[in-house]
Scaffold this active site. Sequence first.
Site, PDB file in Angstrom:
ATOM      1  CG  PHE A  29      -1.841   0.795   0.891  1.00 47.22           C
ATOM      2  CD1 PHE A  29      -3.382   0.511   0.571  1.00 47.22           C
ATOM      3  CD2 PHE A  29      -1.997   2.221   1.652  1.00 47.22           C
ATOM      4  CE1 PHE A  29      -4.242   1.256   0.250  1.00 47.22           C
ATOM      5  CE2 PHE A  29      -3.141   3.034   1.605  1.00 47.22           C
ATOM      6  CZ  PHE A  29      -4.254   2.756   0.664  1.00 47.22           C
ATOM      7  CB  ALA A  63       0.724  -0.575   7.682  1.00 43.80           C
ATOM      8  CG  LEU A  64      -4.018  -3.071   9.504  1.00 39.50           C
ATOM      9  CD1 LEU A  64      -5.410  -2.684   9.286  1.00 39.50           C
ATOM     10  CD2 LEU A  64      -3.439  -2.792  11.115  1.00 39.50           C
ATOM     11  CD  GLU A  65      -2.739  -6.566   5.663  1.00 39.51           C
ATOM     12  OE1 GLU A  65      -4.206  -6.627   5.975  1.00 39.51           O
ATOM     13  OE2 GLU A  65      -2.397  -5.619   5.025  1.00 39.51           O
ATOM     14  CB  CYS A  87       3.903   4.617   3.374  1.00 36.49           C
ATOM     15  SG  CYS A  87       3.673   6.331   3.359  1.00 36.49           S
ATOM     16  CG  HIS A  95      -8.660   2.963   7.650  1.00 33.38           C
ATOM     17  ND1 HIS A  95      -9.070   1.783   8.167  1.00 33.38           N
ATOM     18  CD2 HIS A  95      -7.709   2.728   6.757  1.00 33.38           C
ATOM     19  CE1 HIS A  95      -8.316   0.774   7.576  1.00 33.38           C
ATOM     20  NE2 HIS A  95      -7.447   1.291   6.824  1.00 33.38           N
ATOM     21  CG  ASN A 120       7.619   0.367  13.457  1.00 29.46           C
ATOM     22  OD1 ASN A 120       7.342   0.766  12.191  1.00 29.46           O
ATOM     23  ND2 ASN A 120       6.570   0.394  14.455  1.00 29.46           N
ATOM     24  NE  ARG A 134       8.403  12.880   8.589  1.00 30.92           N
ATOM     25  CZ  ARG A 134       8.154  14.205   8.272  1.00 30.92           C
ATOM     26  NH1 ARG A 134       7.755  14.086   7.115  1.00 30.92           N
ATOM     27  NH2 ARG A 134       8.118  14.945   9.009  1.00 30.92           N
TER      28      ARG A 134
END
Length: 157
Positions: A29, A63-65, A87, A95, A120, A134
């Site tokens: 994503f 990111a949740l995975e 990201c 959300h 992280n 960044r």
Amino acid sequence: MKVANQGSPSFEGALDGSELSIGVVQARFNDAITSAMASACLAELAHLGIEADAIQHITVPGALEIPLALQAMADSDAFDALIAIGCVIRGETYHFELVANESGAGVTRVSLDHGLPIANAILTVEDEAQAWARAEPKGRDAARVAVEMANLLEDIE
């Protein structure tokens, strides 16, 4: 390892990755941004002496995975450190907070549960411009954090 001369010993992990095996989990994503982060991270890992065959780079949808993939890698006992790359850009709904908080908590949980360093590098930003500013620095920094922490934990043991 550095040891201070005054008082109690002080340890700092070395940035020599020549003996390390590193796993990298990248969310797809916001792919252009996470791919830039991953490229910078992989280049820095090579600069720190890690051979290409000592790096496993996988991708997941978002990111949740990331925490679940990190957990599977940690369960394998094949890695000295892991790196999470993602990201999350703020939108108009709650959300953003959910994804930012839960992905971060998941990364920390895997690290603590397995006693394994995880850098992280999941960006949580207000807009795409902040993410691009960044992306490469955070990718390079994640590589250095993973190597330093892997070496530090080895020295402590």
